[in-house]
Design a protein around this motif. Structure first.
Motif, PDB file in Angstrom:
ATOM      1  N   LEU A   2       0.840  -1.191   0.000  1.00  0.00           N
ATOM      2  CA  LEU A   2       0.000   0.000   0.000  1.00  0.00           C
ATOM      3  C   LEU A   2       0.876   1.242   0.000  1.00  0.00           C
ATOM      4  O   LEU A   2       1.846   1.329   0.715  1.00  0.00           O
ATOM      5  CB  LEU A   2      -0.894   0.006   1.245  1.00  0.00           C
ATOM      6  CG  LEU A   2      -1.844  -1.181   1.340  1.00  0.00           C
ATOM      7  CD1 LEU A   2      -2.549  -1.159   2.676  1.00  0.00           C
ATOM      8  CD2 LEU A   2      -2.839  -1.130   0.218  1.00  0.00           C
ATOM      9  N   LEU A   3       0.500   2.198  -0.804  1.00  0.00           N
ATOM     10  CA  LEU A   3       1.210   3.466  -0.867  1.00  0.00           C
ATOM     11  C   LEU A   3       0.293   4.556  -0.389  1.00  0.00           C
ATOM     12  O   LEU A   3      -0.697   4.870  -1.014  1.00  0.00           O
ATOM     13  CB  LEU A   3       1.652   3.742  -2.304  1.00  0.00           C
ATOM     14  CG  LEU A   3       2.287   5.130  -2.560  1.00  0.00           C
ATOM     15  CD1 LEU A   3       3.522   5.300  -1.699  1.00  0.00           C
ATOM     16  CD2 LEU A   3       2.622   5.294  -4.030  1.00  0.00           C
ATOM     17  N   ALA A   4       0.599   5.145   0.768  1.00  0.00           N
ATOM     18  CA  ALA A   4      -0.253   6.185   1.325  1.00  0.00           C
ATOM     19  C   ALA A   4       0.256   7.533   0.869  1.00  0.00           C
ATOM     20  O   ALA A   4       1.448   7.800   0.873  1.00  0.00           O
ATOM     21  CB  ALA A   4      -0.240   6.105   2.851  1.00  0.00           C
ATOM     22  N   LEU A   5      -0.692   8.404   0.468  1.00  0.00           N
ATOM     23  CA  LEU A   5      -0.357   9.741   0.012  1.00  0.00           C
ATOM     24  C   LEU A   5      -0.914  10.739   1.006  1.00  0.00           C
ATOM     25  O   LEU A   5      -2.098  10.743   1.263  1.00  0.00           O
ATOM     26  CB  LEU A   5      -0.967   9.980  -1.375  1.00  0.00           C
ATOM     27  CG  LEU A   5      -0.616   8.918  -2.433  1.00  0.00           C
ATOM     28  CD1 LEU A   5      -1.377   9.228  -3.713  1.00  0.00           C
ATOM     29  CD2 LEU A   5       0.872   8.890  -2.694  1.00  0.00           C
ATOM     30  N   PHE A   6      -0.055  11.580   1.566  1.00  0.00           N
ATOM     31  CA  PHE A   6      -0.486  12.483   2.607  1.00  0.00           C
ATOM     32  C   PHE A   6       0.051  13.883   2.356  1.00  0.00           C
ATOM     33  O   PHE A   6       1.041  14.061   1.641  1.00  0.00           O
ATOM     34  CB  PHE A   6       0.021  12.051   3.989  1.00  0.00           C
ATOM     35  CG  PHE A   6      -0.463  10.703   4.415  1.00  0.00           C
ATOM     36  CD1 PHE A   6      -1.680  10.565   5.069  1.00  0.00           C
ATOM     37  CD2 PHE A   6       0.281   9.569   4.164  1.00  0.00           C
ATOM     38  CE1 PHE A   6      -2.130   9.333   5.465  1.00  0.00           C
ATOM     39  CE2 PHE A   6      -0.169   8.331   4.549  1.00  0.00           C
ATOM     40  CZ  PHE A   6      -1.374   8.219   5.202  1.00  0.00           C
ATOM     41  N   LEU A   7      -0.579  14.878   2.970  1.00  0.00           N
ATOM     42  CA  LEU A   7      -0.080  16.248   2.995  1.00  0.00           C
ATOM     43  C   LEU A   7       0.433  16.541   4.391  1.00  0.00           C
ATOM     44  O   LEU A   7      -0.155  16.128   5.374  1.00  0.00           O
ATOM     45  CB  LEU A   7      -1.204  17.232   2.637  1.00  0.00           C
ATOM     46  CG  LEU A   7      -1.786  17.064   1.243  1.00  0.00           C
ATOM     47  CD1 LEU A   7      -2.967  18.025   1.088  1.00  0.00           C
ATOM     48  CD2 LEU A   7      -0.754  17.332   0.181  1.00  0.00           C
ATOM     49  N   THR A  27      -3.790  -1.451   8.293  1.00  0.00           N
ATOM     50  CA  THR A  27      -4.692  -0.626   9.098  1.00  0.00           C
ATOM     51  C   THR A  27      -4.115   0.774   9.239  1.00  0.00           C
ATOM     52  O   THR A  27      -2.925   0.940   9.544  1.00  0.00           O
ATOM     53  CB  THR A  27      -4.897  -1.240  10.498  1.00  0.00           C
ATOM     54  OG1 THR A  27      -5.542  -2.506  10.358  1.00  0.00           O
ATOM     55  CG2 THR A  27      -5.758  -0.340  11.370  1.00  0.00           C
ATOM     56  N   TYR A  28      -4.958   1.768   9.006  1.00  0.00           N
ATOM     57  CA  TYR A  28      -4.590   3.168   9.210  1.00  0.00           C
ATOM     58  C   TYR A  28      -5.422   3.703  10.369  1.00  0.00           C
ATOM     59  O   TYR A  28      -6.652   3.757  10.275  1.00  0.00           O
ATOM     60  CB  TYR A  28      -4.866   3.992   7.953  1.00  0.00           C
ATOM     61  CG  TYR A  28      -4.061   3.570   6.752  1.00  0.00           C
ATOM     62  CD1 TYR A  28      -2.817   4.130   6.490  1.00  0.00           C
ATOM     63  CD2 TYR A  28      -4.559   2.616   5.866  1.00  0.00           C
ATOM     64  CE1 TYR A  28      -2.077   3.744   5.375  1.00  0.00           C
ATOM     65  CE2 TYR A  28      -3.836   2.222   4.755  1.00  0.00           C
ATOM     66  CZ  TYR A  28      -2.592   2.791   4.516  1.00  0.00           C
ATOM     67  OH  TYR A  28      -1.876   2.402   3.418  1.00  0.00           O
ATOM     68  N   ILE A  29      -4.762   4.088  11.449  1.00  0.00           N
ATOM     69  CA  ILE A  29      -5.452   4.641  12.617  1.00  0.00           C
ATOM     70  C   ILE A  29      -5.274   6.155  12.572  1.00  0.00           C
ATOM     71  O   ILE A  29      -4.177   6.681  12.773  1.00  0.00           O
ATOM     72  CB  ILE A  29      -4.891   4.064  13.923  1.00  0.00           C
ATOM     73  CG1 ILE A  29      -4.989   2.534  13.888  1.00  0.00           C
ATOM     74  CG2 ILE A  29      -5.650   4.616  15.127  1.00  0.00           C
ATOM     75  CD1 ILE A  29      -4.322   1.859  15.074  1.00  0.00           C
ATOM     76  N   VAL A 105      -5.952   9.916   2.183  1.00  0.00           N
ATOM     77  CA  VAL A 105      -5.897   9.326   0.857  1.00  0.00           C
ATOM     78  C   VAL A 105      -4.842   8.235   0.839  1.00  0.00           C
ATOM     79  O   VAL A 105      -3.721   8.436   1.315  1.00  0.00           O
ATOM     80  CB  VAL A 105      -5.560  10.382  -0.227  1.00  0.00           C
ATOM     81  CG1 VAL A 105      -5.540   9.733  -1.611  1.00  0.00           C
ATOM     82  CG2 VAL A 105      -6.561  11.521  -0.190  1.00  0.00           C
ATOM     83  N   ALA A 106      -5.205   7.069   0.314  1.00  0.00           N
ATOM     84  CA  ALA A 106      -4.256   5.975   0.194  1.00  0.00           C
ATOM     85  C   ALA A 106      -4.555   5.168  -1.048  1.00  0.00           C
ATOM     86  O   ALA A 106      -5.695   5.119  -1.525  1.00  0.00           O
ATOM     87  CB  ALA A 106      -4.320   5.065   1.427  1.00  0.00           C
ATOM     88  N   SER A 107      -3.534   4.522  -1.579  1.00  0.00           N
ATOM     89  CA  SER A 107      -3.702   3.680  -2.754  1.00  0.00           C
ATOM     90  C   SER A 107      -3.561   2.222  -2.340  1.00  0.00           C
ATOM     91  O   SER A 107      -2.591   1.852  -1.679  1.00  0.00           O
ATOM     92  CB  SER A 107      -2.643   4.037  -3.808  1.00  0.00           C
ATOM     93  OG  SER A 107      -2.761   3.194  -4.927  1.00  0.00           O
ATOM     94  N   ALA A 108      -4.529   1.390  -2.719  1.00  0.00           N
ATOM     95  CA  ALA A 108      -4.511  -0.030  -2.382  1.00  0.00           C
ATOM     96  C   ALA A 108      -4.327  -0.855  -3.652  1.00  0.00           C
ATOM     97  O   ALA A 108      -5.028  -0.639  -4.643  1.00  0.00           O
ATOM     98  CB  ALA A 108      -5.812  -0.430  -1.688  1.00  0.00           C
ATOM     99  N   MET A 158      -7.798   3.955  -5.443  1.00  0.00           N
ATOM    100  CA  MET A 158      -7.461   5.111  -4.611  1.00  0.00           C
ATOM    101  C   MET A 158      -8.564   5.288  -3.577  1.00  0.00           C
ATOM    102  O   MET A 158      -9.723   5.504  -3.916  1.00  0.00           O
ATOM    103  CB  MET A 158      -7.329   6.370  -5.463  1.00  0.00           C
ATOM    104  CG  MET A 158      -6.823   7.577  -4.689  1.00  0.00           C
ATOM    105  SD  MET A 158      -5.118   7.358  -4.115  1.00  0.00           S
ATOM    106  CE  MET A 158      -4.238   7.411  -5.671  1.00  0.00           C
ATOM    107  N   ILE A 159      -8.202   5.148  -2.319  1.00  0.00           N
ATOM    108  CA  ILE A 159      -9.162   5.309  -1.222  1.00  0.00           C
ATOM    109  C   ILE A 159      -9.067   6.742  -0.700  1.00  0.00           C
ATOM    110  O   ILE A 159      -7.979   7.229  -0.384  1.00  0.00           O
ATOM    111  CB  ILE A 159      -8.873   4.301  -0.099  1.00  0.00           C
ATOM    112  CG1 ILE A 159      -9.144   2.875  -0.610  1.00  0.00           C
ATOM    113  CG2 ILE A 159      -9.713   4.597   1.140  1.00  0.00           C
ATOM    114  CD1 ILE A 159      -8.730   1.797   0.362  1.00  0.00           C
ATOM    115  N   ASP A 160     -10.206   7.395  -0.627  1.00  0.00           N
ATOM    116  CA  ASP A 160     -10.262   8.809  -0.235  1.00  0.00           C
ATOM    117  C   ASP A 160     -11.340   8.961   0.838  1.00  0.00           C
ATOM    118  O   ASP A 160     -12.511   8.699   0.593  1.00  0.00           O
ATOM    119  CB  ASP A 160     -10.594   9.657  -1.462  1.00  0.00           C
ATOM    120  CG  ASP A 160     -10.461  11.151  -1.196  1.00  0.00           C
ATOM    121  OD1 ASP A 160     -10.488  11.556  -0.016  1.00  0.00           O
ATOM    122  OD2 ASP A 160     -10.344  11.909  -2.173  1.00  0.00           O
TER     123      ASP A 160
END
Length: 216
Positions: A2-7, A27-29, A105-108, A158-160
């Motif tokens: 998984l590649l997570a995209l963050f600001l 899991t993203y907490i 936002v994360a990419s699965a 892309m999970i948003d």
């Protein structure tokens, strides 16, 4: 993977080393400005690609931290990590990454399972304030928090997720109601002013007509 995209926003540390609870996926907490990431691990060498630098830690199934050697290379805008342990470990990798504006936002990858746990007192799903895209396969309650689960992505997805305080929808609707009331008051005052001006003009026209009749 998984590649997570963050600001980047304010860095607020949250709990580290949370033990895996059997969920077979990442899991993203979420907190307000940071996400703790828990990735299942089984082996002695692990590769991760992250958008930002982060401290990656390895824990066994009992929650004890395992010493590791970490190397990182920056390539094409991403940080590529290799995490190596001297022993075979079944447990999870743990790291944190920043988020901003109450949006995650994360990419699965195809076939990957993802779970996003919202901060306590926060929700998602309101069409005006924000919701999760795509729609999660399952929604569960973990303690006093809401967990959104995508069981298996059919393709790279892309999970948003936009999240907000539980009381935000009610407050927003009260704001809209107040705004509508003020707009109605202003419209009524404007209509009253127009009628008043019209009445004054009609009286002035009548007075002018009377003078013209008298002069004749």
């Amino acid at each position: 993977m998984l590649l997570a995209l963050f600001l980047i926003q304010i860095h607020v540390p949250i709990s580290q080393g949370m033990m895996a609870d059997g969920f077979n996926g990442t899991t993203y907490i979420l907190a307000k400005s940071e996400a703790e990431v828990i990735v299942p691990a089984n082996g002695s060498s692990f590769n991760l690609t992250l958008p930002l630098k982060s401290e990656i830690r390895l824990f066994d199934s009992q929650g004890a931290e395992v010493p590791v050697e970490t190397t990182v290379h920056f390539w094409r805008g991403s940080h590529q990590y290799q995490v190596v342990s001297e022993e075979q470990v079944e447990g999870h990798l743990n790291y944190t990454l920043p988020i901003a504006d109450q949006r995650f936002v994360a990419s699965a990858d195809e076939g990957a399972a993802v779970r996003v746990i919202l901060p306590a007192g926060y929700a998602t799903g309101d069409p005006l304030l924000g919701k999760a895209r795509p729609k999660p396969d399952e929604v569960e309650t973990v303690g006093n928090r809401t967990a959104l689960i995508w069981t298996s992505a059919a393709k790279r997805t892309m999970i948003d997720v936009t999240f907000y305080r539980d009381d935000a929808p009610r407050a927003f609707r009260l704001f809209l109601l107040l705004l509508s009331f003020l707009a109605g008051v202003l419209a009524l005052e404007h209509l009253t002013s127009i009628r008043r001006l019209r009445s004054v003009r009609e009286e002035a026209d009548e007075g002018r007509d009377d003078k013209e009749v008298e002069s004749e």
